[in-house]
Design an enzyme around this catalytic site. Structure first.
Site, PDB file in Angstrom:
ATOM      1  CG  ASP A   1     -15.689  20.608  73.722  1.00 48.64           C
ATOM      2  OD1 ASP A   1     -16.343  20.475  72.687  1.00 48.64           O
ATOM      3  OD2 ASP A   1     -14.574  20.073  73.912  1.00 48.64           O
TER       4      ASP A   1
ATOM      5  CE1 TYR B   1      -6.537  21.997  68.337  1.00 46.24           C
ATOM      6  CE2 TYR B   1      -6.922  22.892  66.140  1.00 46.24           C
ATOM      7  CZ  TYR B   1      -7.376  22.589  67.412  1.00 46.24           C
ATOM      8  OH  TYR B   1      -8.663  22.879  67.762  1.00 46.24           O
TER       9      TYR B   1
ATOM     10  NE  ARG C   1      -6.104  24.784  70.365  1.00 45.99           N
ATOM     11  CZ  ARG C   1      -5.380  24.160  71.273  1.00 45.99           C
ATOM     12  NH1 ARG C   1      -4.085  23.972  71.081  1.00 45.99           N
ATOM     13  NH2 ARG C   1      -5.937  23.697  72.383  1.00 45.99           N
ATOM     14  N   GLY C   2      -9.193  25.793  66.269  1.00 42.32           N
ATOM     15  CA  GLY C   2     -10.479  25.304  66.769  1.00 42.32           C
ATOM     16  C   GLY C   2     -11.639  26.218  66.436  1.00 42.32           C
ATOM     17  CD  GLU C   3     -16.395  24.874  66.888  1.00 40.60           C
ATOM     18  OE1 GLU C   3     -17.287  25.483  67.511  1.00 40.60           O
ATOM     19  OE2 GLU C   3     -16.576  23.779  66.337  1.00 40.60           O
ATOM     20  CG  ASP C   4     -14.026  30.729  72.417  1.00 38.17           C
ATOM     21  OD1 ASP C   4     -15.120  31.273  72.142  1.00 38.17           O
ATOM     22  OD2 ASP C   4     -13.238  31.204  73.257  1.00 38.17           O
ATOM     23  CB  SER C   5      -8.651  30.748  69.959  1.00 36.39           C
ATOM     24  OG  SER C   5      -8.435  29.641  69.121  1.00 36.39           O
TER      25      SER C   5
HETATM   26  O1  TRH Z   1      -8.938  24.191  72.623  1.00 35.72           O
HETATM   27  P1  TRH Z   1      -9.415  24.080  71.230  1.00 35.72           P
HETATM   28  O2  TRH Z   1      -8.571  23.273  70.347  1.00 35.72           O
HETATM   29  O3  TRH Z   1     -10.876  23.550  71.215  1.00 35.72           O
HETATM   30  C1  TRH Z   1     -11.338  22.620  70.267  1.00 35.72           C
HETATM   31  C2  TRH Z   1     -12.293  23.157  69.280  1.00 35.72           C
HETATM   32  O4  TRH Z   1     -13.356  23.784  69.921  1.00 35.72           O
HETATM   33  C3  TRH Z   1     -12.795  22.028  68.417  1.00 35.72           C
HETATM   34  O5  TRH Z   1     -13.682  22.473  67.467  1.00 35.72           O
HETATM   35  C4  TRH Z   1     -13.481  21.050  69.305  1.00 35.72           C
HETATM   36  O6  TRH Z   1     -13.973  20.015  68.552  1.00 35.72           O
HETATM   37  C5  TRH Z   1     -12.449  20.572  70.268  1.00 35.72           C
HETATM   38  O7  TRH Z   1     -11.990  21.674  71.036  1.00 35.72           O
HETATM   39  C6  TRH Z   1     -13.036  19.562  71.185  1.00 35.72           C
HETATM   40  O8  TRH Z   1      -9.496  25.562  70.594  1.00 35.72           O
HETATM   41  P2  TRH Z   1     -10.550  26.740  70.824  1.00 35.72           P
HETATM   42  O9  TRH Z   1     -11.878  26.365  70.250  1.00 35.72           O
HETATM   43  O10 TRH Z   1      -9.914  27.916  70.304  1.00 35.72           O
HETATM   44  O11 TRH Z   1     -10.727  26.881  72.386  1.00 35.72           O
HETATM   45  C7  TRH Z   1      -9.724  27.329  73.220  1.00 35.72           C
HETATM   46  C8  TRH Z   1     -10.322  28.022  74.424  1.00 35.72           C
HETATM   47  O12 TRH Z   1      -9.353  28.129  75.449  1.00 35.72           O
HETATM   48  C9  TRH Z   1     -10.786  29.429  74.131  1.00 35.72           C
HETATM   49  O13 TRH Z   1     -11.994  29.680  74.859  1.00 35.72           O
HETATM   50  C10 TRH Z   1      -9.688  30.296  74.686  1.00 35.72           C
HETATM   51  C11 TRH Z   1      -9.285  29.490  75.880  1.00 35.72           C
HETATM   52  N1  TRH Z   1      -7.949  29.727  76.429  1.00 35.72           N
HETATM   53  C12 TRH Z   1      -7.848  30.402  77.627  1.00 35.72           C
HETATM   54  O14 TRH Z   1      -8.861  30.844  78.178  1.00 35.72           O
HETATM   55  N2  TRH Z   1      -6.623  30.557  78.186  1.00 35.72           N
HETATM   56  C13 TRH Z   1      -5.493  30.121  77.598  1.00 35.72           C
HETATM   57  O15 TRH Z   1      -4.390  30.305  78.143  1.00 35.72           O
HETATM   58  C14 TRH Z   1      -5.607  29.460  76.331  1.00 35.72           C
HETATM   59  C15 TRH Z   1      -4.344  28.997  75.649  1.00 35.72           C
HETATM   60  C16 TRH Z   1      -6.843  29.278  75.782  1.00 35.72           C
END
Ligand code: TRH
Length: 385
Positions: free
Chosen positions: A19, A196, A273-277
Protein backbone atom coordinates in the site's frame (compact mmCIF):
# COMPACT_ATOMS: atom_id res chain seq x y z
CA UNK A 1 1.67 33.90 -10.32
CA UNK A 2 0.29 30.46 -11.19
CA UNK A 3 -0.76 28.44 -8.20
CA UNK A 4 0.51 24.86 -7.95
CA UNK A 5 -2.13 22.15 -7.98
CA UNK A 6 -2.25 20.21 -4.69
CA UNK A 7 -2.72 16.44 -4.70
CA UNK A 8 -3.71 14.56 -1.53
CA UNK A 9 -2.82 10.86 -1.54
CA UNK A 10 -4.28 8.72 1.26
CA UNK A 11 -2.72 5.42 2.20
CA UNK A 12 -3.94 3.00 4.80
CA UNK A 13 -1.40 0.24 5.46
CA UNK A 14 -3.48 -2.95 5.53
CA UNK A 15 -0.53 -5.28 5.78
CA UNK A 16 2.95 -5.58 4.31
CA UNK A 17 4.44 -2.82 2.18
CA UNK A 18 2.44 -2.72 -1.03
CA UNK A 19 0.00 0.00 0.00
CA UNK A 20 2.61 2.50 1.06
CA UNK A 21 5.01 1.26 -1.62
CA UNK A 22 2.55 2.27 -4.35
CA UNK A 23 1.63 5.54 -2.58
CA UNK A 24 5.25 6.54 -2.20
CA UNK A 25 6.18 5.88 -5.82
CA UNK A 26 3.17 7.79 -7.13
CA UNK A 27 3.69 10.70 -4.73
CA UNK A 28 7.31 11.14 -5.79
CA UNK A 29 6.53 10.92 -9.48
CA UNK A 30 3.76 13.51 -9.27
CA UNK A 31 6.05 15.84 -7.34
CA UNK A 32 9.29 15.29 -9.28
CA UNK A 33 8.08 14.90 -12.85
CA UNK A 34 4.86 16.88 -12.82
CA UNK A 35 5.66 19.60 -10.31
CA UNK A 36 2.56 18.91 -8.24
CA UNK A 37 2.37 19.88 -4.61
CA UNK A 38 1.88 16.40 -3.13
CA UNK A 39 0.65 15.58 0.37
CA UNK A 40 0.87 11.90 1.30
CA UNK A 41 -1.19 10.82 4.34
CA UNK A 42 -0.15 7.49 5.85
CA UNK A 43 -1.64 5.74 8.88
CA UNK A 44 1.50 3.73 9.68
CA UNK A 45 4.72 5.69 9.43
CA UNK A 46 6.68 2.88 11.11
CA UNK A 47 5.99 0.58 8.16
CA UNK A 48 6.70 3.44 5.75
CA UNK A 49 10.07 4.01 7.36
CA UNK A 50 11.14 0.41 6.59
CA UNK A 51 11.14 1.14 2.84
CA UNK A 52 12.00 4.84 3.20
CA UNK A 53 14.45 5.37 6.06
CA UNK A 54 14.22 9.20 5.88
CA UNK A 55 10.70 9.06 7.34
CA UNK A 56 10.53 9.98 11.01
CA UNK A 57 7.49 8.17 12.49
CA UNK A 58 7.27 10.67 15.35
CA UNK A 59 6.54 13.66 13.13
CA UNK A 60 2.97 14.62 12.25
CA UNK A 61 4.23 16.43 9.15
CA UNK A 62 7.55 16.32 7.32
CA UNK A 63 9.02 16.96 3.90
CA UNK A 64 10.63 13.85 2.37
CA UNK A 65 12.19 13.96 -1.08
CA UNK A 66 9.90 16.74 -2.27
CA UNK A 67 6.70 15.21 -0.84
CA UNK A 68 4.84 16.47 2.23
CA UNK A 69 4.29 13.40 4.40
CA UNK A 70 1.53 13.63 7.01
CA UNK A 71 0.36 11.22 9.61
CA UNK A 72 -3.21 10.08 9.10
CA UNK A 73 -4.73 12.30 11.80
CA UNK A 74 -3.54 15.53 10.17
CA UNK A 75 -6.42 15.34 7.65
CA UNK A 76 -8.66 16.51 10.49
CA UNK A 77 -6.94 19.90 10.48
CA UNK A 78 -6.58 20.45 6.73
CA UNK A 79 -8.74 21.46 3.80
CA UNK A 80 -8.71 19.08 0.82
CA UNK A 81 -6.33 19.76 -2.07
CA UNK A 82 -7.38 20.04 -5.72
CA UNK A 83 -7.17 16.30 -6.33
CA UNK A 84 -7.83 13.59 -3.73
CA UNK A 85 -6.62 10.02 -4.32
CA UNK A 86 -7.69 7.28 -1.93
CA UNK A 87 -5.46 4.27 -2.38
CA UNK A 88 -7.21 0.90 -2.39
CA UNK A 89 -10.52 2.16 -0.98
CA UNK A 90 -9.09 3.44 2.29
CA UNK A 91 -11.65 5.23 4.43
CA UNK A 92 -11.16 8.95 4.94
CA UNK A 93 -12.12 10.68 8.19
CA UNK A 94 -15.79 11.87 8.21
CA UNK A 95 -14.65 15.43 8.91
CA UNK A 96 -12.42 15.41 5.82
CA UNK A 97 -15.21 13.87 3.73
CA UNK A 98 -17.48 16.70 4.80
CA UNK A 99 -14.91 19.22 3.61
CA UNK A 100 -14.65 17.40 0.27
CA UNK A 101 -18.41 17.75 -0.10
CA UNK A 102 -18.32 21.42 0.87
CA UNK A 103 -15.67 22.05 -1.73
CA UNK A 104 -17.82 20.37 -4.38
CA UNK A 105 -17.06 18.76 -7.73
CA UNK A 106 -16.47 22.13 -9.42
CA UNK A 107 -13.29 22.56 -7.45
CA UNK A 108 -12.02 19.05 -6.75
CA UNK A 109 -11.42 15.70 -8.50
CA UNK A 110 -11.63 12.58 -6.35
CA UNK A 111 -10.26 9.14 -7.23
CA UNK A 112 -10.26 5.72 -5.70
CA UNK A 113 -7.08 4.08 -6.97
CA UNK A 114 -7.90 0.38 -7.03
CA UNK A 115 -5.90 -2.84 -6.77
CA UNK A 116 -4.07 -4.15 -9.81
CA UNK A 117 -5.68 -6.97 -11.76
CA UNK A 118 -5.56 -8.23 -15.34
CA UNK A 119 -9.17 -9.46 -15.15
CA UNK A 120 -11.16 -8.25 -18.19
CA UNK A 121 -13.93 -6.57 -16.12
CA UNK A 122 -11.39 -3.97 -14.99
CA UNK A 123 -11.52 -2.25 -18.40
CA UNK A 124 -15.27 -1.68 -18.04
CA UNK A 125 -14.95 -0.25 -14.54
CA UNK A 126 -12.00 2.07 -15.11
CA UNK A 127 -12.94 5.75 -14.62
CA UNK A 128 -16.55 4.92 -13.80
CA UNK A 129 -18.03 7.40 -11.33
CA UNK A 130 -19.37 6.40 -7.96
CA UNK A 131 -21.85 9.05 -6.74
CA UNK A 132 -21.17 10.18 -3.17
CA UNK A 133 -23.31 12.07 -0.65
CA UNK A 134 -23.43 15.77 -1.49
CA UNK A 135 -23.61 15.11 -5.24
CA UNK A 136 -19.90 14.68 -5.81
CA UNK A 137 -18.52 11.77 -7.87
CA UNK A 138 -15.62 9.59 -6.88
CA UNK A 139 -13.92 8.05 -9.92
CA UNK A 140 -12.70 4.47 -9.88
CA UNK A 141 -9.20 4.36 -11.29
CA UNK A 142 -7.96 0.89 -12.21
CA UNK A 143 -4.31 0.24 -12.96
CA UNK A 144 -3.75 -2.45 -15.55
CA UNK A 145 -1.90 -3.88 -18.48
CA UNK A 146 -4.04 -2.83 -21.44
CA UNK A 147 -4.73 0.53 -23.11
CA UNK A 148 -8.29 0.61 -21.70
CA UNK A 149 -6.98 0.66 -18.10
CA UNK A 150 -5.07 3.22 -16.05
CA UNK A 151 -1.67 1.65 -16.77
CA UNK A 152 1.20 1.09 -14.37
CA UNK A 153 3.45 3.37 -12.36
CA UNK A 154 6.57 4.01 -14.45
CA UNK A 155 8.87 6.95 -13.96
CA UNK A 156 9.80 8.58 -17.28
CA UNK A 157 13.49 7.72 -16.99
CA UNK A 158 13.04 4.28 -15.40
CA UNK A 159 13.96 2.07 -18.32
CA UNK A 160 16.88 4.26 -19.35
CA UNK A 161 18.19 4.19 -15.78
CA UNK A 162 17.78 0.42 -15.69
CA UNK A 163 19.64 -0.03 -18.98
CA UNK A 164 22.48 2.24 -17.91
CA UNK A 165 22.74 0.43 -14.57
CA UNK A 166 22.70 -3.02 -16.15
CA UNK A 167 25.34 -1.98 -18.66
CA UNK A 168 27.75 -1.12 -15.84
CA UNK A 169 29.10 -4.19 -14.03
CA UNK A 170 30.53 -1.85 -11.38
CA UNK A 171 27.03 -0.62 -10.48
CA UNK A 172 25.94 -4.19 -9.81
CA UNK A 173 29.05 -4.91 -7.73
CA UNK A 174 28.55 -1.76 -5.66
CA UNK A 175 24.85 -2.49 -5.11
CA UNK A 176 25.54 -6.05 -4.00
CA UNK A 177 28.33 -4.94 -1.70
CA UNK A 178 26.14 -2.27 -0.11
CA UNK A 179 23.64 -5.00 0.75
CA UNK A 180 26.40 -7.09 2.31
CA UNK A 181 26.25 -9.65 -0.52
CA UNK A 182 29.36 -11.52 -1.66
CA UNK A 183 29.95 -11.57 -5.44
CA UNK A 184 28.03 -14.54 -6.88
CA UNK A 185 30.08 -17.49 -8.17
CA UNK A 186 30.75 -17.33 -11.90
CA UNK A 187 27.90 -18.69 -14.06
CA UNK A 188 25.58 -18.79 -11.06
CA UNK A 189 21.85 -18.24 -11.54
CA UNK A 190 20.99 -15.38 -9.18
CA UNK A 191 17.48 -15.29 -7.74
CA UNK A 192 15.86 -12.37 -5.87
CA UNK A 193 13.35 -14.06 -3.56
CA UNK A 194 10.52 -11.86 -2.23
CA UNK A 195 7.53 -14.13 -1.82
CA UNK A 196 4.83 -14.85 0.73
CA UNK A 197 5.06 -17.78 3.14
CA UNK A 198 5.24 -21.04 1.25
CA UNK A 199 5.70 -24.55 2.59
CA UNK A 200 7.23 -27.31 0.59
CA UNK A 201 10.51 -25.61 -0.32
CA UNK A 202 12.68 -28.47 0.94
CA UNK A 203 12.96 -30.59 -2.20
CA UNK A 204 13.51 -27.49 -4.35
CA UNK A 205 16.34 -26.26 -2.12
CA UNK A 206 17.78 -29.77 -1.94
CA UNK A 207 17.74 -29.95 -5.74
CA UNK A 208 19.49 -26.57 -6.05
CA UNK A 209 22.17 -27.67 -3.58
CA UNK A 210 22.76 -30.91 -5.51
CA UNK A 211 22.72 -29.32 -9.01
CA UNK A 212 25.84 -28.91 -11.17
CA UNK A 213 25.17 -25.27 -11.84
CA UNK A 214 25.47 -22.83 -8.90
CA UNK A 215 22.46 -20.86 -7.69
CA UNK A 216 22.44 -17.85 -5.38
CA UNK A 217 19.27 -16.97 -3.46
CA UNK A 218 19.01 -13.37 -2.29
CA UNK A 219 16.29 -13.76 0.31
CA UNK A 220 14.30 -10.67 1.29
CA UNK A 221 13.05 -10.42 4.87
CA UNK A 222 9.68 -12.00 5.59
CA UNK A 223 8.03 -15.32 6.19
CA UNK A 224 9.70 -17.13 3.28
CA UNK A 225 12.92 -17.04 5.30
CA UNK A 226 11.24 -19.32 7.86
CA UNK A 227 10.69 -21.97 5.20
CA UNK A 228 14.34 -21.65 4.17
CA UNK A 229 15.43 -21.92 7.81
CA UNK A 230 13.32 -25.05 8.20
CA UNK A 231 15.34 -26.72 5.45
CA UNK A 232 18.65 -25.35 6.75
CA UNK A 233 17.97 -26.49 10.33
CA UNK A 234 19.36 -23.17 11.48
CA UNK A 235 18.33 -19.53 11.68
CA UNK A 236 19.89 -17.50 8.90
CA UNK A 237 20.31 -14.03 10.38
CA UNK A 238 19.99 -10.76 8.46
CA UNK A 239 23.20 -10.13 6.56
CA UNK A 240 24.32 -13.75 6.89
CA UNK A 241 25.33 -16.01 3.99
CA UNK A 242 25.58 -19.78 4.07
CA UNK A 243 26.48 -22.34 1.42
CA UNK A 244 25.01 -25.81 0.85
CA UNK A 245 26.62 -27.60 -2.09
CA UNK A 246 25.91 -25.53 -5.22
CA UNK A 247 23.47 -23.28 -3.38
CA UNK A 248 24.42 -20.00 -1.72
CA UNK A 249 21.76 -18.47 0.55
CA UNK A 250 21.94 -14.82 1.65
CA UNK A 251 19.49 -13.22 4.10
CA UNK A 252 19.00 -9.60 3.09
CA UNK A 253 18.07 -6.64 5.28
CA UNK A 254 15.14 -4.41 4.34
CA UNK A 255 16.35 -1.84 1.85
CA UNK A 256 15.04 1.50 0.54
CA UNK A 257 12.75 1.17 -2.46
CA UNK A 258 15.38 2.34 -4.98
CA UNK A 259 17.79 -0.35 -3.76
CA UNK A 260 15.03 -2.92 -4.00
CA UNK A 261 14.59 -2.03 -7.68
CA UNK A 262 18.32 -2.53 -8.22
CA UNK A 263 18.14 -5.95 -6.61
CA UNK A 264 15.58 -6.93 -9.26
CA UNK A 265 17.79 -5.46 -12.00
CA UNK A 266 20.74 -7.49 -10.68
CA UNK A 267 18.98 -10.88 -10.56
CA UNK A 268 18.60 -13.49 -13.30
CA UNK A 269 15.20 -14.50 -11.89
CA UNK A 270 12.87 -12.34 -9.78
CA UNK A 271 10.42 -14.12 -7.49
CA UNK A 272 8.05 -11.35 -6.49
CA UNK A 273 4.63 -10.90 -4.92
CA UNK A 274 1.64 -8.64 -4.34
CA UNK A 275 1.46 -5.65 -6.65
CA UNK A 276 4.38 -3.28 -6.54
CA UNK A 277 7.29 -5.74 -6.67
CA UNK A 278 5.32 -7.64 -9.34
CA UNK A 279 5.21 -4.49 -11.49
CA UNK A 280 8.84 -3.61 -10.82
CA UNK A 281 9.97 -7.09 -11.92
CA UNK A 282 8.17 -6.44 -15.22
CA UNK A 283 10.04 -3.14 -15.60
CA UNK A 284 13.25 -5.00 -14.72
CA UNK A 285 12.49 -7.13 -17.82
CA UNK A 286 13.69 -10.25 -16.05
CA UNK A 287 12.21 -13.74 -16.06
CA UNK A 288 9.99 -13.78 -13.01
CA UNK A 289 7.63 -15.76 -10.82
CA UNK A 290 4.61 -13.98 -9.34
CA UNK A 291 3.32 -15.08 -5.93
CA UNK A 292 -0.16 -13.57 -5.87
CA UNK A 293 -1.42 -12.08 -2.57
CA UNK A 294 -3.31 -15.11 -1.21
CA UNK A 295 -7.05 -14.67 -0.60
CA UNK A 296 -9.22 -17.19 1.24
CA UNK A 297 -11.87 -17.35 -1.48
CA UNK A 298 -9.29 -18.32 -4.11
CA UNK A 299 -9.74 -14.98 -5.93
CA UNK A 300 -5.96 -14.77 -6.28
CA UNK A 301 -5.94 -17.80 -8.58
CA UNK A 302 -8.37 -16.04 -10.90
CA UNK A 303 -6.00 -13.08 -10.95
CA UNK A 304 -3.16 -15.42 -11.85
CA UNK A 305 -5.11 -16.95 -14.74
CA UNK A 306 -6.14 -13.49 -15.98
CA UNK A 307 -2.54 -12.34 -15.99
CA UNK A 308 -1.48 -15.45 -17.94
CA UNK A 309 -4.02 -14.44 -20.59
CA UNK A 310 -2.39 -11.05 -21.19
CA UNK A 311 1.24 -11.85 -20.38
CA UNK A 312 1.40 -14.98 -22.49
CA UNK A 313 -1.03 -14.10 -25.28
CA UNK A 314 1.73 -13.92 -27.90
CA UNK A 315 4.30 -16.18 -26.23
CA UNK A 316 5.71 -19.29 -27.90
CA UNK A 317 4.11 -22.49 -26.61
CA UNK A 318 7.28 -23.57 -24.79
CA UNK A 319 7.60 -20.25 -22.97
CA UNK A 320 3.93 -20.31 -22.09
CA UNK A 321 3.99 -23.85 -20.70
CA UNK A 322 7.19 -23.24 -18.74
CA UNK A 323 5.87 -20.10 -17.06
CA UNK A 324 2.44 -21.53 -16.30
CA UNK A 325 3.95 -24.69 -14.78
CA UNK A 326 6.28 -22.89 -12.38
CA UNK A 327 3.94 -20.05 -11.38
CA UNK A 328 1.08 -22.48 -10.78
CA UNK A 329 3.29 -24.75 -8.70
CA UNK A 330 4.57 -21.78 -6.70
CA UNK A 331 1.10 -20.39 -6.00
CA UNK A 332 -0.52 -23.74 -5.24
CA UNK A 333 2.24 -24.96 -2.93
CA UNK A 334 3.15 -27.89 -5.23
CA UNK A 335 6.57 -29.45 -5.79
CA UNK A 336 8.78 -27.09 -7.76
CA UNK A 337 11.63 -29.28 -8.92
CA UNK A 338 10.69 -30.24 -12.48
CA UNK A 339 9.07 -26.88 -13.24
CA UNK A 340 12.13 -25.02 -11.93
CA UNK A 341 14.55 -27.11 -13.98
CA UNK A 342 12.55 -26.38 -17.14
CA UNK A 343 12.40 -22.69 -16.24
CA UNK A 344 16.15 -22.36 -15.76
CA UNK A 345 16.82 -24.29 -18.97
CA UNK A 346 14.57 -21.87 -20.85
CA UNK A 347 16.10 -18.69 -19.35
CA UNK A 348 17.36 -17.25 -22.69
CA UNK A 349 13.86 -17.48 -24.23
CA UNK A 350 12.26 -16.25 -21.01
CA UNK A 351 14.57 -13.24 -21.00
CA UNK A 352 13.51 -12.36 -24.53
CA UNK A 353 9.87 -12.73 -23.55
CA UNK A 354 10.34 -10.51 -20.49
CA UNK A 355 11.99 -7.82 -22.63
CA UNK A 356 9.26 -7.93 -25.29
CA UNK A 357 6.55 -7.72 -22.62
CA UNK A 358 8.28 -4.83 -20.88
CA UNK A 359 8.60 -2.88 -24.14
CA UNK A 360 4.97 -3.47 -25.00
CA UNK A 361 3.85 -2.20 -21.57
CA UNK A 362 6.14 0.79 -21.90
CA UNK A 363 4.43 1.81 -25.15
CA UNK A 364 1.30 2.60 -23.09
CA UNK A 365 0.99 5.79 -21.03
CA UNK A 366 2.02 5.38 -17.40
CA UNK A 367 -0.36 5.60 -14.46
CA UNK A 368 0.59 9.10 -13.26
CA UNK A 369 0.12 10.56 -16.73
CA UNK A 370 -3.23 8.81 -17.03
CA UNK A 371 -4.34 10.24 -13.68
CA UNK A 372 -3.33 13.70 -14.87
CA UNK A 373 -5.26 13.18 -18.12
CA UNK A 374 -8.33 12.10 -16.13
CA UNK A 375 -8.07 15.26 -14.02
CA UNK A 376 -7.87 17.36 -17.20
CA UNK A 377 -10.90 15.54 -18.63
CA UNK A 378 -12.91 16.25 -15.48
CA UNK A 379 -11.29 19.61 -14.99
CA UNK A 380 -13.38 21.45 -12.48
CA UNK A 381 -13.56 25.21 -12.76
CA UNK A 382 -10.95 27.02 -10.78
CA UNK A 383 -8.53 24.12 -10.58
CA UNK A 384 -5.05 25.48 -11.25
CA UNK A 385 -3.95 23.08 -13.99
O1 TRH B 1 4.34 -6.13 0.59
P1 TRH B 1 3.37 -6.73 -0.36
O2 TRH B 1 2.95 -8.09 -0.03
O3 TRH B 1 2.14 -5.80 -0.51
C1 TRH B 1 0.82 -6.29 -0.60
C2 TRH B 1 0.19 -6.14 -1.92
O4 TRH B 1 0.25 -4.82 -2.35
C3 TRH B 1 -1.25 -6.59 -1.83
O5 TRH B 1 -1.89 -6.48 -3.04
C4 TRH B 1 -1.93 -5.72 -0.84
O6 TRH B 1 -3.25 -6.08 -0.75
C5 TRH B 1 -1.22 -5.93 0.45
O7 TRH B 1 0.13 -5.52 0.31
C6 TRH B 1 -1.86 -5.12 1.52
O8 TRH B 1 4.05 -6.77 -1.82
P2 TRH B 1 4.32 -5.61 -2.88
O9 TRH B 1 3.02 -5.11 -3.44
O10 TRH B 1 5.27 -6.16 -3.81
O11 TRH B 1 4.98 -4.42 -2.09
C7 TRH B 1 6.24 -4.49 -1.54
C8 TRH B 1 6.87 -3.12 -1.50
O12 TRH B 1 7.97 -3.12 -0.60
C9 TRH B 1 7.42 -2.68 -2.83
O13 TRH B 1 7.18 -1.27 -2.99
C10 TRH B 1 8.90 -2.92 -2.72
C11 TRH B 1 9.12 -2.59 -1.27
N1 TRH B 1 10.31 -3.14 -0.63
C12 TRH B 1 11.34 -2.28 -0.33
O14 TRH B 1 11.28 -1.09 -0.66
N2 TRH B 1 12.42 -2.76 0.33
C13 TRH B 1 12.55 -4.05 0.68
O15 TRH B 1 13.57 -4.45 1.27
C14 TRH B 1 11.49 -4.95 0.33
C15 TRH B 1 11.63 -6.41 0.68
C16 TRH B 1 10.39 -4.46 -0.32
Amino acid sequence: MSQRETWDLFCHVVDNFGDVGVGWRLARQLAHEHGRNVRLFVDDLNTFRIICPQVNPRLAQQSVDGVQVYNWGRQLQLDPGDVVVELFGCKLAPAFLERIQQRGSERLVWFNLEHLSAEPWVEGSHLKPSPQPGGINKLFFFPGFTPATGGLIRETDLLARRDAWQAMPAARRIALRSLGLPPPPEHATTVALFSYARDNLDTWLQGLAAADRPTVLWICPGPILESVNHWLHMELLTGQTTVRGSLTLCALPYMPQERFDELLWAADVCIVRGEDSFVRAQWAARPMVWHVYPQHDGAHLKKLEAFFDVYLADAAAEVRDTIIALWTAWNRGLDLDAAWTDFVTALPQLRRHARTWCNRLASQPDLANQLLAAVRAHKPQGLPI
